[in-house]
Design an enzyme around this catalytic site. Structure first.
Site, PDB file in Angstrom:
ATOM      1  N   ALA A  72      -3.550 -14.310 -16.502  1.00 39.02           N
ATOM      2  CA  ALA A  72      -2.590 -14.092 -17.589  1.00 39.02           C
ATOM      3  C   ALA A  72      -1.189 -13.800 -17.077  1.00 39.02           C
ATOM      4  O   ALA A  72      -0.202 -14.178 -17.712  1.00 39.02           O
ATOM      5  CB  ALA A  72      -3.069 -12.956 -18.486  1.00 39.02           C
ATOM      6  N   THR A  73      -1.064 -13.131 -15.939  1.00 34.18           N
ATOM      7  CA  THR A  73       0.267 -12.824 -15.409  1.00 34.18           C
ATOM      8  C   THR A  73       1.052 -14.099 -15.138  1.00 34.18           C
ATOM      9  O   THR A  73       2.226 -14.220 -15.505  1.00 34.18           O
ATOM     10  CB  THR A  73       0.167 -11.968 -14.135  1.00 34.18           C
ATOM     11  OG1 THR A  73      -0.415 -10.699 -14.458  1.00 34.18           O
ATOM     12  CG2 THR A  73       1.544 -11.739 -13.519  1.00 34.18           C
ATOM     13  N   THR A 222      -3.555 -27.188  -6.752  1.00 31.93           N
ATOM     14  CA  THR A 222      -4.918 -27.691  -6.898  1.00 31.93           C
ATOM     15  C   THR A 222      -5.754 -26.717  -7.719  1.00 31.93           C
ATOM     16  O   THR A 222      -5.790 -25.521  -7.436  1.00 31.93           O
ATOM     17  CB  THR A 222      -5.575 -27.884  -5.519  1.00 31.93           C
ATOM     18  OG1 THR A 222      -4.795 -28.807  -4.761  1.00 31.93           O
ATOM     19  CG2 THR A 222      -6.994 -28.420  -5.662  1.00 31.93           C
ATOM     20  N   CYS A 309      -3.626  -1.343 -13.774  1.00 33.03           N
ATOM     21  CA  CYS A 309      -2.443  -1.724 -13.011  1.00 33.03           C
ATOM     22  C   CYS A 309      -1.600  -0.517 -12.617  1.00 33.03           C
ATOM     23  O   CYS A 309      -0.879  -0.547 -11.633  1.00 33.03           O
ATOM     24  CB  CYS A 309      -1.581  -2.693 -13.819  1.00 33.03           C
ATOM     25  SG  CYS A 309      -2.450  -4.197 -14.259  1.00 33.03           S
TER      26      CYS A 309
END
Length: 364
Positions: A72-73, A222, A309
């Protein structure tokens, strides 16, 4: 060990793990191909990626495309930086650091205030030059569900785009409409290291990570068939078990509220995902609870003092401060997160251990 930190990460679903192993085959296997190669192994890997893309897209609104990212970051960075320059990015005061820090770094950032119940106040105005509004669907620290429909409308009225961090909502409740939506697989029983940005049809972004032009020219690099296939299986499982999981969570929530009756709930009890219990001891200064000591004395129960976090940073939760809690009360708060694989017996045993440790401190 009792795991009650589902907002930080969720246990990998066994079905997702089994799917991933198929695409991790080494020498002699057939699952290690590069999905961007034209030969048979590459085409097989690409087919796995595209199948997973459909599985992930099934839980998003109609009329958009899924761009795979590392989480998500990265998805949030692509959305904020790739959607334009100049103007103001308006964000709620309780956004995840991935949104807050990126918005501040990208240019002018306007912070929207939040009410005591943990919801972003819809009556406040946006700056005239707002180009993007960022409001999460479910808060990661206190679990409050935000008025996303109203903020999406306000963004449109201001000719601004709307980005929704749906990390804590995807796979649990219906994902809200938006221009862009960010998710992370490890929050719904998928693997870490993979996520996605959903972009509505007709919206053009600029790439912020240059290279080979993969993912519609928006996210070079990739792709990992194993991670993406695991994410796809986790999404499909969440889709199938949506009602069953919600019913299970509700049972756990009701029992947890009984067990922690001597604790005060942070944020709304109603406008909330009930798999998140953010609480503090009742009474002045939260009973003087030392959360670090509590966690040390309850080391067989995995829970959090805030978002993963920021844990260990010593900083007071910006979310709890934003809803008006003094620092003393914020620092006596703990977060218990539970979900699909949590049992009622685990909730009861964890409650017993935590309550006994808190009473030993004289906090209850």
């Amino acid at each position: 060990m009792i795991y009650l930190d589902y907002q930080a990460t969720t246990p990998l679903a066994p079905e997702a793990r089994d799917t991933m192993l198929r695409w991790l085959d080494g020498p002699g296997g057939t699952g290690f191909g590069n999905p961007h190669s034209p030969h048979k192994l590459g085409r097989q890997a690409k087919a796995a990626v595209e199948f997973a893309r459909e599985q992930v897209a099934a839980l998003f609104p109609a009329g958009g495309k899924v761009i795979f990212t590392s989480g998500a970051t990265e998805a949030i960075n692509l959305a904020i930086r790739g959607s334009g320059k100049g103007g103001t990015v308006s964000v709620s005061a309780i956004e995840h650091a991935a949104v807050l820090d990126t918005a501040r770094d990208a240019g002018e950032c306007h912070v929207l205030n939040v009410a005591k119940n943990g919801q972003c106040n819809t009556k406040q105005d946006l700056p005239a030059d707002t180009r993007l509004v960022c409001l999460m669907q479910v808060n990661n620290e206190i679990g409050t569900i935000q008025p996303t429909l109203e903020w999406h409308r306000k963004a449109k009225e201001n000719n601004a785009l709307y980005l929704c961090d749906a990390v804590q909502a995807y796979g649990k409740i219906e994902v809200t409409g938006a221009d862009m939506i960010a998710i992370s697989a490890h929050k719904f029983h998928g693997p870490k290291g993979v996520g996605a940005l959903w972009i509505r049809d007709g919206l053009d972004l600029q790439e912020v990570q240059t290279g080979g032009g993969q993912e519609h020219g928006l996210r070079s690099g990739t792709l990992s068939p194993a991670l993406i296939a695991g994410m796809g299986t986790a999404a499909a499982l969440a889709n199938e078990a949506l009602d069953q999981d919600a019913e299970h969570i509700e049972q756990l929530w009701k029992r947890a509220r009984e067990i922690f009756e001597d604790w005060e709930l942070n944020g709304s009890a109603e406008a909330r995902w009930h798999g998140n219990l953010n609480i503090r001891p009742r009474g002045p200064n939260g009973g003087g609870l030392d959360v670090n000591r509590l966690m040390s004395e309850c080391r067989e129960v995995m829970f959090s003092a805030g978002s993963a976090c920021a844990s260990g940073s010593g900083r007071t939760s910006h979310v709890l401060e934003a809803i008006g809690l003094p620092k003393k009360l914020a620092k006596t708060s703990i977060r218990l997160g539970f979900g699909r694989y949590t049992t009622l017996e685990e909730i009861e045993e964890a409650g017993k251990v935590i309550n006994e440790a808190a009473r030993a401190q004289g906090s209850l």
